[in-house]
Motif scaffolding. Structure first.
Motif, mmCIF file in Angstrom:
data_model
loop_
_atom_site.group_PDB
_atom_site.id
_atom_site.type_symbol
_atom_site.label_atom_id
_atom_site.label_comp_id
_atom_site.label_asym_id
_atom_site.label_seq_id
_atom_site.Cartn_x
_atom_site.Cartn_y
_atom_site.Cartn_z
ATOM 1 N N ARG A 136 -1.087 14.498 -17.534
ATOM 2 C CA ARG A 136 -1.018 15.338 -16.336
ATOM 3 C C ARG A 136 -0.541 14.505 -15.155
ATOM 4 N NH1 ARG A 136 -6.309 16.590 -15.009
ATOM 5 N NH2 ARG A 136 -6.998 15.000 -16.440
ATOM 6 N N SER A 137 -0.172 15.196 -14.091
ATOM 7 C CA SER A 137 0.261 14.516 -12.879
ATOM 8 C C SER A 137 -0.396 15.182 -11.677
ATOM 9 C CB SER A 137 1.783 14.576 -12.754
ATOM 10 O OG SER A 137 2.194 13.859 -11.635
ATOM 11 N N SER A 138 -1.113 14.394 -10.907
ATOM 12 C CA SER A 138 -1.725 14.862 -9.672
ATOM 13 C C SER A 138 -1.813 13.668 -8.731
ATOM 14 C CB SER A 138 -3.114 15.450 -9.928
ATOM 15 O OG SER A 138 -4.011 14.434 -10.310
ATOM 16 N N SER A 139 -2.201 13.906 -7.503
ATOM 17 C CA SER A 139 -2.289 12.800 -6.552
ATOM 18 C C SER A 139 -3.372 11.808 -6.970
ATOM 19 C CB SER A 139 -2.548 13.324 -5.140
ATOM 20 O OG SER A 139 -3.737 14.073 -5.103
ATOM 21 N N ARG A 140 -4.466 12.297 -7.545
ATOM 22 C CA ARG A 140 -5.531 11.397 -8.001
ATOM 23 C C ARG A 140 -5.046 10.538 -9.165
ATOM 24 N NH1 ARG A 140 -9.020 11.485 -12.036
ATOM 25 N NH2 ARG A 140 -8.481 13.610 -12.620
ATOM 26 N N TRP A 184 -1.939 9.813 -9.885
ATOM 27 C CA TRP A 184 -0.896 8.937 -9.355
ATOM 28 C C TRP A 184 -1.520 7.679 -8.742
ATOM 29 C CZ3 TRP A 184 4.110 8.275 -9.759
ATOM 30 C CH2 TRP A 184 4.824 7.646 -8.752
ATOM 31 N N ALA A 185 -2.604 7.850 -7.970
ATOM 32 C CA ALA A 185 -3.294 6.711 -7.367
ATOM 33 C C ALA A 185 -3.953 5.847 -8.442
ATOM 34 C CB ALA A 185 -4.322 7.200 -6.351
ATOM 35 N N PHE A 211 -1.765 -2.387 -11.022
ATOM 36 C CA PHE A 211 -2.116 -3.593 -10.264
ATOM 37 C C PHE A 211 -3.100 -4.455 -11.048
ATOM 38 C CE2 PHE A 211 -1.242 -1.206 -6.059
ATOM 39 C CZ PHE A 211 0.115 -1.493 -6.153
ATOM 40 N N ARG A 212 -4.045 -3.831 -11.733
ATOM 41 C CA ARG A 212 -5.003 -4.597 -12.543
ATOM 42 C C ARG A 212 -4.306 -5.302 -13.693
ATOM 43 N NH1 ARG A 212 -8.682 0.139 -12.458
ATOM 44 N NH2 ARG A 212 -9.856 -0.086 -10.543
ATOM 45 N N ASP A 216 10.187 7.719 9.035
ATOM 46 C CA ASP A 216 8.765 8.003 9.159
ATOM 47 C C ASP A 216 8.318 8.933 8.026
ATOM 48 O OD1 ASP A 216 6.211 8.000 10.175
ATOM 49 O OD2 ASP A 216 6.613 9.589 11.625
ATOM 50 N N PRO A 217 8.198 8.405 6.793
ATOM 51 C CA PRO A 217 7.771 9.258 5.680
ATOM 52 C C PRO A 217 6.284 9.595 5.786
ATOM 53 C CG PRO A 217 7.965 7.003 4.955
ATOM 54 C CD PRO A 217 8.450 7.038 6.371
ATOM 55 N N THR A 218 5.913 10.750 5.279
ATOM 56 C CA THR A 218 4.516 11.161 5.236
ATOM 57 C C THR A 218 4.027 11.011 3.806
ATOM 58 O OG1 THR A 218 4.909 12.748 7.000
ATOM 59 C CG2 THR A 218 2.904 13.024 5.712
ATOM 60 N N LEU A 219 3.074 10.102 3.612
ATOM 61 C CA LEU A 219 2.530 9.857 2.283
ATOM 62 C C LEU A 219 1.317 10.740 2.040
ATOM 63 C CD1 LEU A 219 2.638 5.956 2.153
ATOM 64 C CD2 LEU A 219 4.311 7.558 1.261
ATOM 65 N N ASN A 220 1.049 10.983 0.773
ATOM 66 C CA ASN A 220 -0.151 11.702 0.390
ATOM 67 C C ASN A 220 -1.354 10.889 0.888
ATOM 68 O OD1 ASN A 220 -2.424 12.566 -1.168
ATOM 69 N ND2 ASN A 220 -0.984 13.526 -2.580
ATOM 70 N N PRO A 221 -2.357 11.509 1.541
ATOM 71 C CA PRO A 221 -3.470 10.751 2.122
ATOM 72 C C PRO A 221 -4.232 9.887 1.115
ATOM 73 C CG PRO A 221 -3.513 13.008 2.903
ATOM 74 C CD PRO A 221 -2.458 12.937 1.853
ATOM 75 N N LEU A 222 -4.498 10.398 -0.083
ATOM 76 C CA LEU A 222 -5.214 9.620 -1.091
ATOM 77 C C LEU A 222 -4.393 8.407 -1.515
ATOM 78 C CD1 LEU A 222 -7.577 9.275 -3.085
ATOM 79 C CD2 LEU A 222 -6.295 10.723 -4.662
#
Length: 131
Positions: free
Chosen positions: A33-37, A39-40, A47-48, A73-79
């Motif tokens: 699946r793909s969601s902002s959570r 993706w983060a 990174f790990r 000035d891009p707007t990133l997803n807050p999470l």
């Protein structure tokens, strides 16, 4: 398509690729699946695996990461923005329709034509029977 270990059914997957600019070392992760959570979480896992984070991430304009694609000035997803701030990373979204900015990632994960419908999908780790 990959067999889901929980259900045993074949499912479509998405490939997440994070490639270091100079060494070209890459982390490739599959997700269903793909969601902002998610993706983060994929960035955290990458990174790990690399043993640390980079200073700058050049990312595709995927909706999970970039809400408004603006070169100045891009707007990133807050999470996603908070995860990058935690690691001290600056995000630089690619210009729209400019594949030259993400050439290292594109060459690390070449496009593969879809599997024809008459052939069954192959399980990971198994060799198809020929003959």
């Amino acid at each position: 398509m990959v067999r889901d270990p929980q259900t045993g059914k074949y499912r479509r997957t998405r490939l997440f690729v994070l490639t270091l600019g100079y060494s070209r070392k890459a982390v490739r992760l599959l997700t269903f699946r793909s969601s902002s959570r998610i993706w983060a979480e994929l960035h955290e896992k990458a990174f790990r695996r690399l043993g640390g984070s980079t200073r700058v991430v050049v990312l595709d304009n995927l909706r999970e990461g970039v809400l408004v694609s603006d070169i100045y000035d891009p707007t990133l997803n807050p999470l996603y923005r908070d995860v990058l701030a935690h690691y001290g990373v600056i995000a630089l979204p690619c210009r729209i329709q400019d594949p030259d900015r993400k050439g290292k990632v594109e060459s690390a994960a070449p496009l593969r034509p879809p599997v024809p419908q008459h052939q069954p999908p192959v399980e990971l780790g198994r060799t198809p029977h020929i003959g």
